[in-house]
Design a protein around this motif. Structure first.
Motif, PDB file in Angstrom:
ATOM      1  N   HIS A  26       0.964  -1.314  -0.090  1.00 20.59           N
ATOM      2  CA  HIS A  26       0.081  -0.101   0.021  1.00 20.59           C
ATOM      3  C   HIS A  26       0.890   1.277  -0.121  1.00 20.59           C
ATOM      4  O   HIS A  26       0.493   2.249  -0.701  1.00 20.59           O
ATOM      5  CB  HIS A  26      -0.853   0.198   1.047  1.00 20.59           C
ATOM      6  N   GLU A  27       2.017   1.381   0.720  1.00 15.11           N
ATOM      7  CA  GLU A  27       2.916   2.549   0.759  1.00 15.11           C
ATOM      8  C   GLU A  27       3.611   2.548  -0.485  1.00 15.11           C
ATOM      9  O   GLU A  27       3.671   3.776  -0.813  1.00 15.11           O
ATOM     10  CB  GLU A  27       3.977   2.138   1.785  1.00 15.11           C
ATOM     11  N   THR A  28       3.886   1.667  -1.259  1.00 12.19           N
ATOM     12  CA  THR A  28       4.456   1.844  -2.614  1.00 12.19           C
ATOM     13  C   THR A  28       3.488   1.964  -3.944  1.00 12.19           C
ATOM     14  O   THR A  28       3.951   1.978  -5.052  1.00 12.19           O
ATOM     15  CB  THR A  28       5.438   0.481  -2.904  1.00 12.19           C
ATOM     16  N   ARG A  29       2.257   1.808  -3.494  1.00 10.15           N
ATOM     17  CA  ARG A  29       1.320   1.916  -4.754  1.00 10.15           C
ATOM     18  C   ARG A  29       1.229   3.064  -5.483  1.00 10.15           C
ATOM     19  O   ARG A  29       1.339   2.952  -6.876  1.00 10.15           O
ATOM     20  CB  ARG A  29      -0.115   1.667  -4.070  1.00 10.15           C
ATOM     21  N   HIS A  30       1.291   4.033  -4.956  1.00  8.05           N
ATOM     22  CA  HIS A  30       1.318   5.365  -5.696  1.00  8.05           C
ATOM     23  C   HIS A  30       2.561   5.444  -6.597  1.00  8.05           C
ATOM     24  O   HIS A  30       2.549   5.854  -7.772  1.00  8.05           O
ATOM     25  CB  HIS A  30       1.467   6.445  -4.789  1.00  8.05           C
ATOM     26  N   VAL A  33       2.174   3.394  -9.511  1.00 13.32           N
ATOM     27  CA  VAL A  33       1.110   3.788 -10.671  1.00 13.32           C
ATOM     28  C   VAL A  33       1.740   4.859 -11.414  1.00 13.32           C
ATOM     29  O   VAL A  33       1.626   4.845 -12.753  1.00 13.32           O
ATOM     30  CB  VAL A  33      -0.045   4.344  -9.963  1.00 13.32           C
ATOM     31  N   LEU A  34       2.426   5.784 -10.872  1.00 14.73           N
ATOM     32  CA  LEU A  34       2.886   7.023 -11.565  1.00 14.73           C
ATOM     33  C   LEU A  34       4.371   6.659 -12.269  1.00 14.73           C
ATOM     34  O   LEU A  34       4.621   7.158 -13.303  1.00 14.73           O
ATOM     35  CB  LEU A  34       3.495   8.140 -10.448  1.00 14.73           C
ATOM     36  N   GLY A  35       5.055   5.748 -11.708  1.00 15.26           N
ATOM     37  CA  GLY A  35       6.413   5.524 -12.302  1.00 15.26           C
ATOM     38  C   GLY A  35       6.875   4.239 -12.719  1.00 15.26           C
ATOM     39  O   GLY A  35       7.722   3.953 -13.367  1.00 15.26           O
ATOM     40  N   ALA A  40       5.200  -3.816 -14.094  1.00 17.32           N
ATOM     41  CA  ALA A  40       5.516  -3.721 -12.934  1.00 17.32           C
ATOM     42  C   ALA A  40       4.069  -3.492 -12.269  1.00 17.32           C
ATOM     43  O   ALA A  40       3.697  -3.816 -10.894  1.00 17.32           O
ATOM     44  CB  ALA A  40       6.385  -2.625 -12.536  1.00 17.32           C
ATOM     45  N   LEU A  41       3.305  -2.747 -12.807  1.00 13.49           N
ATOM     46  CA  LEU A  41       1.897  -2.051 -12.317  1.00 13.49           C
ATOM     47  C   LEU A  41       1.128  -3.477 -12.394  1.00 13.49           C
ATOM     48  O   LEU A  41       0.468  -3.789 -11.249  1.00 13.49           O
ATOM     49  CB  LEU A  41       1.427  -1.066 -13.123  1.00 13.49           C
ATOM     50  N   HIS A  42       1.253  -4.202 -13.124  1.00 14.18           N
ATOM     51  CA  HIS A  42       0.354  -5.541 -13.264  1.00 14.18           C
ATOM     52  C   HIS A  42       0.665  -6.393 -12.078  1.00 14.18           C
ATOM     53  O   HIS A  42      -0.055  -6.879 -11.498  1.00 14.18           O
ATOM     54  CB  HIS A  42       0.435  -6.336 -14.735  1.00 14.18           C
ATOM     55  N   ALA A  43       2.060  -6.558 -12.081  1.00 12.69           N
ATOM     56  CA  ALA A  43       2.617  -7.422 -10.866  1.00 12.69           C
ATOM     57  C   ALA A  43       2.133  -7.034  -9.662  1.00 12.69           C
ATOM     58  O   ALA A  43       1.885  -7.672  -8.698  1.00 12.69           O
ATOM     59  CB  ALA A  43       3.942  -7.335 -10.909  1.00 12.69           C
ATOM     60  N   HIS A  44       2.133  -5.501  -9.401  1.00 13.53           N
ATOM     61  CA  HIS A  44       1.858  -5.000  -8.177  1.00 13.53           C
ATOM     62  C   HIS A  44       0.532  -5.209  -7.768  1.00 13.53           C
ATOM     63  O   HIS A  44       0.001  -5.568  -6.778  1.00 13.53           O
ATOM     64  CB  HIS A  44       2.294  -3.394  -8.083  1.00 13.53           C
ATOM     65  N   THR A  45      -0.221  -5.009  -8.653  1.00 15.36           N
ATOM     66  CA  THR A  45      -1.813  -4.860  -8.635  1.00 15.36           C
ATOM     67  C   THR A  45      -2.155  -6.242  -8.310  1.00 15.36           C
ATOM     68  O   THR A  45      -2.879  -6.665  -7.168  1.00 15.36           O
ATOM     69  CB  THR A  45      -2.660  -4.619  -9.842  1.00 15.36           C
TER      70      THR A  45
END
Length: 88
Positions: A26-30, A33-35, A40-45
C-alpha cells in the motif's frame, strides 16, 4: 517447483508477515502507478489483490467497515431514520 517470482504465496505467510507485506504494498502503490512500467503495475496489482484477499479471509473483522462510514451509520449519527430499522 513453486513460482515465487512475486513473493511467498499469501496463504503461506505468517500473520505478521502478511500484515507487513500488505502495508508495504500500500505504501508503494502510488509510486508504482506513477512511475512503474506496465508489467510492474500489473505485478503490483496482482500481488496486492492476492494479499488483500488473504488478509480479509483471515481477519474479516478487520476488514468490516466502521458502522459510522456506512449510509445507515451516517443517517443514524445525523439523527435521521434508517430505512428498514425498527423505530419503536
Amino acid at each position: 517447483m513453486t513460482d515465487r517470482s512475486h513473493g511467498i504465496a499469501p496463504a503461506e505467510l505468517p500473520d505478521d508477515d502478511l500484515r507487513r507485506e500488505l502495508a508495504h504494498l500500500h505504501e508503494t502503490r502510488h509510486d508504482t502507478v506513477l512511475g512503474g512500467s506496465e508489467s510492474a503495475l500489473h505485478a503490483h496489482t496482482e500481488r496486492m489483490l492476492a494479499l488483500e484477499e488473504e488478509f480479509l479471509r483471515r481477519f474479516p473483522e478487520d476488514g468490516a467497515p466502521d458502522p459510522r462510514r456506512t449510509r445507515a451509520g451516517s443517517r443514524e449519527n445525523a439523527g435521521q431514520p434508517v430505512p428498514g430499522r425498527d423505530l419503536g
